[in-house]
Design a protein around this motif. Structure first.
Motif, mmCIF file in Angstrom:
data_model
loop_
_atom_site.group_PDB
_atom_site.id
_atom_site.type_symbol
_atom_site.label_atom_id
_atom_site.label_comp_id
_atom_site.label_asym_id
_atom_site.label_seq_id
_atom_site.Cartn_x
_atom_site.Cartn_y
_atom_site.Cartn_z
ATOM 1 N N ALA A 232 -14.259 20.099 -19.327
ATOM 2 C CA ALA A 232 -13.554 21.274 -18.794
ATOM 3 C C ALA A 232 -13.118 22.290 -19.838
ATOM 4 O O ALA A 232 -12.383 23.227 -19.507
ATOM 5 C CB ALA A 232 -12.352 20.814 -17.986
ATOM 6 N N LEU A 233 -13.555 22.149 -21.098
ATOM 7 C CA LEU A 233 -13.190 23.155 -22.097
ATOM 8 C C LEU A 233 -13.735 24.513 -21.652
ATOM 9 O O LEU A 233 -14.912 24.637 -21.306
ATOM 10 C CB LEU A 233 -13.769 22.775 -23.466
ATOM 11 C CG LEU A 233 -13.459 23.745 -24.624
ATOM 12 C CD1 LEU A 233 -11.964 23.888 -24.865
ATOM 13 C CD2 LEU A 233 -14.157 23.305 -25.893
ATOM 14 N N GLY A 234 -12.863 25.521 -21.652
ATOM 15 C CA GLY A 234 -13.289 26.844 -21.195
ATOM 16 C C GLY A 234 -12.988 27.077 -19.727
ATOM 17 O O GLY A 234 -13.109 28.187 -19.230
ATOM 18 N N GLY A 235 -12.561 26.036 -19.023
ATOM 19 C CA GLY A 235 -12.162 26.173 -17.624
ATOM 20 C C GLY A 235 -10.689 26.542 -17.524
ATOM 21 O O GLY A 235 -9.968 26.572 -18.531
ATOM 22 N N ALA A 236 -10.242 26.824 -16.298
ATOM 23 C CA ALA A 236 -8.847 27.212 -16.101
ATOM 24 C C ALA A 236 -8.304 26.627 -14.809
ATOM 25 O O ALA A 236 -9.061 26.297 -13.889
ATOM 26 C CB ALA A 236 -8.718 28.727 -16.084
ATOM 27 N N TYR A 237 -6.986 26.490 -14.778
ATOM 28 C CA TYR A 237 -6.275 26.000 -13.600
ATOM 29 C C TYR A 237 -5.091 26.922 -13.370
ATOM 30 O O TYR A 237 -4.327 27.176 -14.304
ATOM 31 C CB TYR A 237 -5.819 24.558 -13.847
ATOM 32 C CG TYR A 237 -4.889 23.990 -12.800
ATOM 33 C CD1 TYR A 237 -5.358 23.685 -11.518
ATOM 34 C CD2 TYR A 237 -3.547 23.755 -13.076
ATOM 35 C CE1 TYR A 237 -4.507 23.174 -10.550
ATOM 36 C CE2 TYR A 237 -2.695 23.226 -12.129
ATOM 37 C CZ TYR A 237 -3.175 22.941 -10.857
ATOM 38 O OH TYR A 237 -2.332 22.432 -9.908
ATOM 39 N N LYS A 238 -4.970 27.451 -12.166
ATOM 40 C CA LYS A 238 -3.927 28.431 -11.836
ATOM 41 C C LYS A 238 -3.880 29.564 -12.873
ATOM 42 O O LYS A 238 -2.810 29.985 -13.320
ATOM 43 C CB LYS A 238 -2.556 27.752 -11.720
ATOM 44 C CG LYS A 238 -2.466 26.758 -10.546
ATOM 45 C CD LYS A 238 -1.030 26.369 -10.266
ATOM 46 C CE LYS A 238 -0.909 25.217 -9.263
ATOM 47 N NZ LYS A 238 -1.398 25.527 -7.908
ATOM 48 N N GLY A 239 -5.077 30.018 -13.264
ATOM 49 C CA GLY A 239 -5.177 31.174 -14.153
ATOM 50 C C GLY A 239 -4.917 30.888 -15.619
ATOM 51 O O GLY A 239 -4.930 31.806 -16.443
ATOM 52 N N GLN A 240 -4.673 29.620 -15.973
ATOM 53 C CA GLN A 240 -4.406 29.306 -17.379
ATOM 54 C C GLN A 240 -5.392 28.274 -17.909
ATOM 55 O O GLN A 240 -5.814 27.376 -17.178
ATOM 56 C CB GLN A 240 -2.979 28.786 -17.525
ATOM 57 C CG GLN A 240 -1.960 29.889 -17.286
ATOM 58 C CD GLN A 240 -0.578 29.422 -17.655
ATOM 59 O OE1 GLN A 240 -0.083 28.437 -17.104
ATOM 60 N NE2 GLN A 240 0.043 30.123 -18.583
ATOM 61 N N ALA A 241 -5.711 28.408 -19.194
ATOM 62 C CA ALA A 241 -6.755 27.580 -19.795
ATOM 63 C C ALA A 241 -6.429 26.103 -19.689
ATOM 64 O O ALA A 241 -5.290 25.686 -19.947
ATOM 65 C CB ALA A 241 -6.924 27.961 -21.260
ATOM 66 N N MET B 291 -3.221 19.471 -11.126
ATOM 67 C CA MET B 291 -2.265 19.022 -12.140
ATOM 68 C C MET B 291 -0.814 19.265 -11.746
ATOM 69 O O MET B 291 0.071 18.506 -12.153
ATOM 70 C CB MET B 291 -2.576 19.688 -13.489
ATOM 71 C CG MET B 291 -3.892 19.262 -14.114
ATOM 72 S SD MET B 291 -4.154 17.480 -14.149
ATOM 73 C CE MET B 291 -2.761 16.925 -15.138
ATOM 74 N N ALA B 292 -0.561 20.295 -10.951
ATOM 75 C CA ALA B 292 0.831 20.565 -10.565
ATOM 76 C C ALA B 292 1.371 19.386 -9.758
ATOM 77 O O ALA B 292 2.472 18.881 -10.026
ATOM 78 C CB ALA B 292 0.920 21.864 -9.764
#
Ligand SMILES: *Cc1c(COP(=O)(O)O)cnc(C)c1O
Length: 382
Positions: A161-170, A140-141
């Motif tokens: 992807a609910l409950g997943g994270a990207y770069k440490g954030q939900a 996403m970045a």
């Protein structure tokens, strides 16, 4: 048959639903706003709009972002048809960006090349739908930098992807997007039977989507064009829909949300057990980038194209309810009629010739998983 996905309902879920059934409001009560608040706060977004499905969430999201006739919506071909259909609902044109052959998400390098060409041809997309396939976030970045450069809006299709994270954030915090959409269909991470939600940090978008889910009607005086005739008065200011979620569904959602973290960690445990069991198998596993915590909606393996159908059929015959996600959307007859054909998105097409979704859901027992592994082992090595 061990299914590929299934809900997990406990007594607390049943009690929560029964409580609403015995209360004054089955719909348009206080439970839907409570569910919205709970999901928004879990994900770290400012606003959430609960609707009847993720499909309706995608539709109101596209409308709120101003997508209309003459505009372009781009998405991944490796998704459920709903991620593309929402563009057509708005009268817009739909196009696709091929996938990365290892993550199976939309390929950012392919996106860059396509944007460069589209800029020259003056047909840049208005909206890009980034689908977090199988539960793992897209990059996403990088995508949001491109959105800035080429001025398009981003909807995250976070239905896996609910409950997943990207770069440490939900996933769902909308740091890198305008709107994120979730589904609460029974095969997804948590369920409300049918149901969906659109999250955003933009209050105007949230209010717009709230009006669209209920016929385009407002009771907000500042949006009205006429003086109120009396206390009954409301105005329809847009053409909206009945896309509401019921309080019965929202009660189930709140109860399920309390187990979201358990569901996702269980899915990750199961995924790890599969990966360990498959180290010597002649198959390809999905690459999960290091800055992604996948919600593990799907567990996809790629087998040789030559044996794909045979392996799939033998697994089904032996009681393993495998599935295939996804038939490339551009190869659906409806999309072929719009001009798409074989060869348009070769990575999505060769993925389709090899992919098999193995059973993956929080309630999958270890003994059932053992069975899947044993049968898969026999089939693949015979
Ligand atoms: C399930 C799904 C949807 C649609 O969700 P519904 O709640 O069934 O409308 C949209 N996109 C993807 C990628 C999905 O898997």
């Amino acid at each position: 048959m061990i299914p590929y996905g299934q809900q997990s309902i406990n007594q607390a879920d049943v009690d929560a639903v029964v409580e609403v059934l015995r209360s004054e409001f089955l719909t348009q009560g206080s439970v839907v706003p409570a569910f919205e608040k709970a999901v928004a706060s879990h994900c770290g977004a400012n606003h959430a709009v609960a609707v009847s499905s993720a499909t309706s969430a995608l539709h109101v999201a596209c409308l709120a972002l101003g997508l209309r006739s003459g505009d372009w919506l781009w998405t991944s071909p490796n998704t459920f048809v709903a991620s593309a259909n929402c563009g057509l609902y708005c009268g817009a044109n739909v196009d696709f960006v091929d996938i990365d052959p290892q993550t199976y998400n939309l390929c950012v390098d392919a996106l860059i090349s396509k944007l460069e060409i589209a800029e020259k041809e003056n047909r840049l997309p208005k909206v890009l739908i980034a689908v977090h396939f199988a539960g793992q976030s897209c990059d996403m970045a990088r995508i949001s930098e491109l959105a800035e450069k080429y001025s398009f809006s981003i909807i995250e299709d976070g239905t896996h992807a609910l409950g997943g994270a990207y770069k440490g954030q939900a996933v769902g915090n909308c740091c890198y997007s305008d709107i994120t959409v979730f589904s609460f269909h029974p095969v997804k991470i948590i369920t409300t039977g049918e149901g969906g939600m659109a999250l955003t940090n933009n209050e105007e978008l949230a209010n717009y989507m709230m009006r669209l889910r209920t016929h385009g009607i407002t009771r907000d005086i500042s949006l009205m064009t006429h003086e109120a005739h009396g206390p009954w008065y409301y105005e329809q200011v847009e053409l909206g829909f009945n896309y509401r979620m019921t309080d019965i569904q929202a009660a189930l959602g709140i109860s399920q949300l309390s187990r979201l973290d358990d569901f996702v960690s269980r899915r990750n445990q199961l995924a790890q057990r599969y990966d360990e069991a498959f180290v010597d198998f002649p198959i390809q596993l999905q690459l999960v980038p290091r800055d992604v915590y996948s919600a593990r909606h799907l567990n996809v393996v790629r087998v040789s194209a030559e044996r794909h159908l045979e392996i799939f059929q033998r697994l089904r015959t032996q009681g393993i309810g495998v599935s295939l996600h996804y038939i490339p959307v551009h190869l659906q007859p409806y999309y072929r009629r719009l001009g798409f054909t074989e060869g348009n998105f070769p990575h999505a097409e060769s993925y389709y010739r090899e992919a098999i979704s193995l059973p993956m859901f929080a309630a999958l027992s270890e003994s059932s998983q053992e069975r899947v592994i044993t049968v898969f082992h026999q089939v693949i090595h015979s």
